[in-house]
Motif scaffolding. Structure first.
Motif, PDB file in Angstrom:
ATOM      1  N   GLY A   4       6.661   5.155   3.890  1.00 40.43           N
ATOM      2  CA  GLY A   4       6.884   5.003   2.463  1.00 40.43           C
ATOM      3  C   GLY A   4       5.619   4.649   1.711  1.00 40.43           C
ATOM      4  O   GLY A   4       4.807   3.839   2.191  1.00 40.43           O
ATOM      5  N   VAL A   5       5.440   5.256   0.552  1.00 40.06           N
ATOM      6  CA  VAL A   5       4.268   5.000  -0.291  1.00 40.06           C
ATOM      7  C   VAL A   5       4.757   4.594  -1.682  1.00 40.06           C
ATOM      8  O   VAL A   5       5.120   5.452  -2.491  1.00 40.06           O
ATOM      9  CB  VAL A   5       3.361   6.245  -0.393  1.00 40.06           C
ATOM     10  CG1 VAL A   5       2.119   5.929  -1.229  1.00 40.06           C
ATOM     11  CG2 VAL A   5       2.971   6.742   0.997  1.00 40.06           C
ATOM     12  N   GLU A  13      -3.965  -1.086 -11.568  1.00 38.17           N
ATOM     13  CA  GLU A  13      -4.267  -0.523 -10.248  1.00 38.17           C
ATOM     14  C   GLU A  13      -3.734   0.900 -10.208  1.00 38.17           C
ATOM     15  O   GLU A  13      -2.526   1.119 -10.276  1.00 38.17           O
ATOM     16  CB  GLU A  13      -3.641  -1.370  -9.139  1.00 38.17           C
ATOM     17  CG  GLU A  13      -3.912  -0.839  -7.742  1.00 38.17           C
ATOM     18  CD  GLU A  13      -5.393  -0.650  -7.475  1.00 38.17           C
ATOM     19  OE1 GLU A  13      -5.826   0.525  -7.375  1.00 38.17           O
ATOM     20  OE2 GLU A  13      -6.116  -1.661  -7.394  1.00 38.17           O
ATOM     21  N   TYR A  14      -4.645   1.860 -10.099  1.00 41.56           N
ATOM     22  CA  TYR A  14      -4.270   3.271 -10.184  1.00 41.56           C
ATOM     23  C   TYR A  14      -4.403   4.015  -8.857  1.00 41.56           C
ATOM     24  O   TYR A  14      -4.108   5.210  -8.785  1.00 41.56           O
ATOM     25  CB  TYR A  14      -5.134   3.974 -11.248  1.00 41.56           C
ATOM     26  CG  TYR A  14      -5.048   3.321 -12.605  1.00 41.56           C
ATOM     27  CD1 TYR A  14      -3.901   3.430 -13.384  1.00 41.56           C
ATOM     28  CD2 TYR A  14      -6.107   2.563 -13.098  1.00 41.56           C
ATOM     29  CE1 TYR A  14      -3.815   2.825 -14.633  1.00 41.56           C
ATOM     30  CE2 TYR A  14      -6.027   1.953 -14.353  1.00 41.56           C
ATOM     31  CZ  TYR A  14      -4.888   2.085 -15.107  1.00 41.56           C
ATOM     32  OH  TYR A  14      -4.802   1.482 -16.329  1.00 41.56           O
ATOM     33  N   ARG A  15      -4.888   3.328  -7.826  1.00 46.04           N
ATOM     34  CA  ARG A  15      -5.010   3.968  -6.521  1.00 46.04           C
ATOM     35  C   ARG A  15      -3.627   4.185  -5.909  1.00 46.04           C
ATOM     36  O   ARG A  15      -2.626   3.658  -6.382  1.00 46.04           O
ATOM     37  CB  ARG A  15      -5.880   3.128  -5.588  1.00 46.04           C
ATOM     38  CG  ARG A  15      -7.348   3.094  -5.960  1.00 46.04           C
ATOM     39  CD  ARG A  15      -8.130   2.092  -5.125  1.00 46.04           C
ATOM     40  NE  ARG A  15      -7.811   0.708  -5.487  1.00 46.04           N
ATOM     41  CZ  ARG A  15      -8.374  -0.354  -4.924  1.00 46.04           C
ATOM     42  NH1 ARG A  15      -9.267  -0.195  -3.952  1.00 46.04           N
ATOM     43  NH2 ARG A  15      -8.046  -1.579  -5.318  1.00 46.04           N
ATOM     44  N   VAL A  16      -3.579   4.942  -4.822  1.00 52.15           N
ATOM     45  CA  VAL A  16      -2.324   5.193  -4.120  1.00 52.15           C
ATOM     46  C   VAL A  16      -2.615   5.184  -2.625  1.00 52.15           C
ATOM     47  O   VAL A  16      -3.717   5.552  -2.191  1.00 52.15           O
ATOM     48  CB  VAL A  16      -1.689   6.526  -4.579  1.00 52.15           C
ATOM     49  CG1 VAL A  16      -2.602   7.708  -4.304  1.00 52.15           C
ATOM     50  CG2 VAL A  16      -0.326   6.737  -3.934  1.00 52.15           C
ATOM     51  N   VAL A  72       2.740   2.101   3.442  1.00 49.75           N
ATOM     52  CA  VAL A  72       1.292   2.263   3.295  1.00 49.75           C
ATOM     53  C   VAL A  72       0.934   2.056   1.830  1.00 49.75           C
ATOM     54  O   VAL A  72       1.420   2.772   0.956  1.00 49.75           O
ATOM     55  CB  VAL A  72       0.822   3.648   3.774  1.00 49.75           C
ATOM     56  CG1 VAL A  72      -0.687   3.781   3.604  1.00 49.75           C
ATOM     57  CG2 VAL A  72       1.204   3.864   5.242  1.00 49.75           C
ATOM     58  N   LYS A  73       0.107   1.048   1.570  1.00 48.08           N
ATOM     59  CA  LYS A  73      -0.291   0.699   0.223  1.00 48.08           C
ATOM     60  C   LYS A  73      -1.814   0.618   0.118  1.00 48.08           C
ATOM     61  O   LYS A  73      -2.529   0.931   1.059  1.00 48.08           O
ATOM     62  CB  LYS A  73       0.316  -0.663  -0.188  1.00 48.08           C
ATOM     63  CG  LYS A  73       1.792  -0.616  -0.547  1.00 48.08           C
ATOM     64  CD  LYS A  73       2.365  -1.997  -0.848  1.00 48.08           C
ATOM     65  CE  LYS A  73       1.494  -2.894  -1.690  1.00 48.08           C
ATOM     66  NZ  LYS A  73       1.204  -2.338  -3.049  1.00 48.08           N
ATOM     67  N   THR A  93      -2.062  -2.222   4.644  1.00 46.32           N
ATOM     68  CA  THR A  93      -2.688  -2.305   3.323  1.00 46.32           C
ATOM     69  C   THR A  93      -3.764  -3.381   3.344  1.00 46.32           C
ATOM     70  O   THR A  93      -3.975  -4.049   4.354  1.00 46.32           O
ATOM     71  CB  THR A  93      -1.620  -2.639   2.256  1.00 46.32           C
ATOM     72  OG1 THR A  93      -2.194  -2.521   0.952  1.00 46.32           O
ATOM     73  CG2 THR A  93      -1.056  -4.040   2.430  1.00 46.32           C
ATOM     74  N   TYR A  94      -4.470  -3.563   2.226  1.00 44.99           N
ATOM     75  CA  TYR A  94      -5.314  -4.746   2.065  1.00 44.99           C
ATOM     76  C   TYR A  94      -4.420  -5.955   1.834  1.00 44.99           C
ATOM     77  O   TYR A  94      -3.415  -5.877   1.113  1.00 44.99           O
ATOM     78  CB  TYR A  94      -6.261  -4.591   0.866  1.00 44.99           C
ATOM     79  CG  TYR A  94      -7.388  -3.612   1.083  1.00 44.99           C
ATOM     80  CD1 TYR A  94      -8.373  -3.848   2.036  1.00 44.99           C
ATOM     81  CD2 TYR A  94      -7.481  -2.451   0.319  1.00 44.99           C
ATOM     82  CE1 TYR A  94      -9.417  -2.959   2.238  1.00 44.99           C
ATOM     83  CE2 TYR A  94      -8.517  -1.551   0.502  1.00 44.99           C
ATOM     84  CZ  TYR A  94      -9.481  -1.807   1.460  1.00 44.99           C
ATOM     85  OH  TYR A  94     -10.502  -0.917   1.654  1.00 44.99           O
TER      86      TYR A  94
END
Length: 371
Positions: A4-5, A13-16, A72-73, A93-94
């Protein structure tokens, strides 16, 4: 495995977590990927692009978390996301847990297996999943500092490179690792007067050989830090202790020696910050002033250049995501000691020694939790 994303919800925050190309790779390995609607808009990848890559589009984050085995983030899960974590989830993720007691408590309570990008290692002792974002943040720190130095943004009104007949800005970079090196490169390229401080003799030699006469390289004694901070128009904090809180090298007292309108950019803010007066800010409100000194402490700097950052991050995270999906977390971590170093929390146990030490948890080695 079902992956899942969710769409990132941290401020600006615009990243994916996965690019469409990464989704296609995981699908080719036989896995199912659900991407929250709109998650890729910030990198110019709409839902149709993800569908074409083989993803299912989920209507909201709750649907993503409900069906996924692995999440996954990019950034650490916010409180609303942590509330949806279960003990059968893998979170990749971080995390940056050392300065974040609330997040650590919630992850421990969830029982989820939480693998942090920033503590995965490589054979050279580096941090390969942190490196690309450190490169981005280091380069952005100079851009951000240059803007903050403008009078309209509260700064001294100093141009980094000066002009003929006028001195360039004095830039001090504290820390000569990936962030510091990239910051120094940018500042030197803009013709600033650059000094890099570090305590490692090998780092000092490497930096000196690379920059030669274009930047000064100085051992970071307490006296040297105080001296150069006092003289600087722009100070960039680029200190990292892997997994642990950053040491506070610039004190409140030192601010009184700086010129009014000087700028501090704290790239270590994810790990608590390396200036005593640092506190996290956002892209929506990036700066504040203490004792006449402008502070820029945005905790997700690379999010502002989301497309560059997302693709750079996926270049290094994808092989590990595939390994986790193909093998399951226990086998993947057993087979790869470097990925195993990324395990921070699992089944209610803290498996990262610096985090356990700072926040007062019992440290349980990763192999014991895996077993």
């Amino acid at each position: 495995m079902r992956i899942g994303v969710p769409r990132e919800i941290k401020n600006h925050e615009y990243r994916v977590g996965l690019t469409p190309e990464s989704v296609a790779e995981l699908v080719a390995h036989g896995h199912e990927v659900a991407v929250q609607a709109g998650a890729g808009d910030g990198i110019g990848a709409g839902d149709d692009v993800y569908r074409a890559a083989g993803a299912e589009i989920a209507p909201d984050a709750r649907a993503v978390f409900a069906d996924a085995e692995m999440i996954v983030k990019v950034k650490e899960p916010q409180a609303a996301e942590r509330a949806m974590l279960r003990d059968d989830h893998i979170l990749f993720t971080y995390l940056h847990l050392a300065p974040d007691a609330d997040q650590t408590r919630d992850l421990v309570k969830s029982g989820a297996v939480c693998i942090a990008y920033e503590t995965v290692t490589d054979t050279n002792g580096g941090l390969p999943l942190l490196k690309p974002m450190s490169q981005v943040a280091g380069r952005m720190s100079v851009q951000a500092g240059a803007t903050a130095l403008e009078k309209a943004h509260g700064g001294r009104g100093v141009l980094l490179g000066g002009v003929p007949g006028v001195h360039p800005a004095k830039v001090t970079v504290i820390g000569g690792g990936v962030v510091g090196f990239n910051a120094a490169q940018m500042a030197v390229g803009l013709h600033a007067d650059v000094t890099i401080l570090d305590k490692s003799s090998s780092a000092l030699e490497r930096l000196s050989n690379h920059f030669e006469s274009s930047a000064k390289v100085v051992f970071a004694s307490g006296a040297a830090v105080a001296e150069h901070v006092a003289q600087s128009d722009l100070v960039i904090g680029a200190v990292l202790v892997p997994g642990a809180a950053a040491p506070q090298l610039v004190t409140r007292e030192m601010l009184s020696t700086m010129q009014s309108g000087a700028v501090l950019v704290d790239v270590a803010i994810d790990q608590g910050g390396c200036f005593e007066t640092s506190k996290p800010t956002t892209h929506a409100d990036p700066t504040y002033v203490v004792d006449g000194v402008v502070h820029y402490c945005v905790a997700n700097m690379p999010g502002a250049v989301a497309r560059t950052s997302t693709y750079a991050l996926n270049n290094v995270t994808l092989p590990f995501a595939i390994a986790l999906a193909n093998k399951g977390w226990k086998r993947a971590l057993t087979d790869d000691a470097h990925l195993r170093n990324g395990l921070n929390v699992a089944h209610g146990k803290v498996t990262c020694a610096p985090v356990a030490d700072v926040l007062g948890y019992e440290f349980v080695p990763a192999p014991e939790v895996i077993a």
